[in-house]
Write an enzyme that holds these catalytic residues in place. Structure first.
Site, PDB file in Angstrom:
ATOM      1  N   CYS A 134       0.858  -1.048  -0.199  1.00  0.00           N
ATOM      2  CA  CYS A 134      -0.044   0.122   0.008  1.00  0.00           C
ATOM      3  C   CYS A 134       0.999   1.101  -0.025  1.00  0.00           C
ATOM      4  CB  CYS A 134      -1.022   0.013   1.203  1.00  0.00           C
ATOM      5  SG  CYS A 134      -1.699   1.592   1.508  1.00  0.00           S
ATOM      6  N   CYS A 137      -0.424   4.002   2.280  1.00  0.00           N
ATOM      7  CA  CYS A 137      -0.214   3.893   3.922  1.00  0.00           C
ATOM      8  C   CYS A 137       1.397   4.054   3.865  1.00  0.00           C
ATOM      9  CB  CYS A 137      -0.339   2.274   4.149  1.00  0.00           C
ATOM     10  SG  CYS A 137      -1.860   1.782   3.234  1.00  0.00           S
ATOM     11  N   ASP A 138       2.150   3.709   3.274  1.00  0.00           N
ATOM     12  CA  ASP A 138       3.746   3.552   3.598  1.00  0.00           C
ATOM     13  C   ASP A 138       4.786   4.520   2.810  1.00  0.00           C
ATOM     14  OD1 ASP A 138       2.928   1.567   5.336  1.00  0.00           O
ATOM     15  OD2 ASP A 138       3.256   0.036   4.075  1.00  0.00           O
TER      16      ASP A 138
END
Ligand code: NAP
Length: 308
Positions: A134, A137-138
């Site tokens: 992701c 997200c990261d």
């Protein structure tokens, strides 16, 4: 026959399930939507959605998911956080088993979506230590770092372009010499200086002390093996259906995606499927929403004709 608790239970609160639930609520069916995690589905980890009509500037996946949820609730949909463990579909009244309880309904819509596929090249050992599925997200963890992205579909190419806002360098490793992604996404990736394509290549492993430090790859044409020094690896090699709880109930294709007809009917009367979990030629928010609306209408017709 005892009276079931619900007319309709919808499993999964992605765009397909939320739309099905919203239509069912508007049809004044007694409907419950079950979601094991956060409503919104896979789009909540999508940075930007630009091909869902009605948002000319685009919209973040998180915002779109939230808007769909609020709209469905405003129209009367009840959403419950619960994980479905199994289904009993052999009787006219269907039973949905949760961890410690069971719910009954006349009709069921399975809209449980899909999850990222793994490569099984050592990623489990480095989960959260350089391995990610992701970018939204990261990506910030990889500011000015070098990363490997794997895959050639819409997800890999779109997310690699997003990742390039943070990372210093991205090696996009793809097993063929052509991308599967939509042309507009390809154009953006090809125009991005930070993205270097590594064609005809597969990942064979990874290593590192505290986290990922090296990604091992192999050219499938020349068999040449090499190591890319990288701080992370993003895997975007397709999706698998979230179908653990349906085993042995409705018919699926070889990949485990639920087979439906154009009315979203599965092989079991009264059970419908919508969105990414079904065998479908296109997986978009717009198609998931359409599936959900059709499935709700089909469920309504099924219930009207029950016992007749
Ligand atoms: P996908 O379209 O199935 O693409 C998966 C990619 O991974 C393919 O390029 C495939 O290579 C590669 N791959 C598969 N197995 C592999 C393996 N074992 N080793 C190496 N490479 C492998 O999956 P996706 O990109 O996650 O997209 C899923 C669905 O969501 C699609 O329907 C897509 O259109 C949709 N989606 C749409 C958007 C958008 O509209 N903006 C964004 C994201 C996703 P090959 O090409 O050689 O098969």
């Amino acid at each position: 026959m005892s009276t079931p608790e619900y007319d309709l239970i919808v499993i999964g609160a992605g765009p397909a399930g939320l739309t099905a639930g919203m239509y069912a609520a508007r049809a004044r069916m007694k409907v419950l939507l079950l979601e094991k995690a956060v409503p919104g589905g896979q789009i909540i980890v999508t940075d930007w959605i630009e091909n869902y009509p009605g948002f000319p500037e685009g919209i973040s996946g998180f915002d779109l998911g939230e808007k769909m949820k609020v709209q469905a609730e405003n129209l009367g949909l009840e959403i419950k956080t619960a994980e479905v463990h199994s289904l009993e579909l052999s009787e006219e009244i269907k039973t949905v088993h949760l961890k410690d309880s069971a719910l009954t309904c006349k009709s069921l819509i399975i809209a449980s979506g899909a999850s990222p596929r793994k490569l099984n090249v050592g990623e489990d050992k480095f989960m959260g230590k350089g391995v990610s599925f992701c970018a939204t997200c990261d990506a910030p963890f990889f500011k000015e770092k070098t990363v490997v992205a794997v895959g050639g579909g819409d997800t890999a190419v779109q997310e690699a372009v997003y990742l390039a806002k943070f990372a210093k360098k991205i090696y996009l490793v793809h097993r063929r010499d052509q991308l599967r992604a939509a042309k507009i996404l390809q154009e953006r990736a090809f125009a991005n200086d930070k993205i270097e394509f590594v064609w005809d290549t597969v990942v064979t492993g990874m290593d590192g002390f505290f986290g990922v430090e090296n990604v091992h790859v192999k050219n499938v044409k020349t068999e040449e093996e090499k190591t890319i020094a990288a701080n992370g690896i993003f895997l975007w090699v397709g999706i698998l259906p979230n179908n653990e709880f349906i085993k042995g109930t409705v018919e699926t294709d070889d990949g485990g995606f639920i087979i439906t007809d154009a009315s979203m009917r599965t092989s079991v009367p009264g059970v419908f499927a919508a969105g990414d979990v079904r065998n479908t030629p296109l997986r978009q928010v717009s198609t998931a929403v359409g599936d959900g609306a059709i499935a709700a209408l089909s469920a309504e017709h099924f219930i009207e004709n029950m016992g007749s």
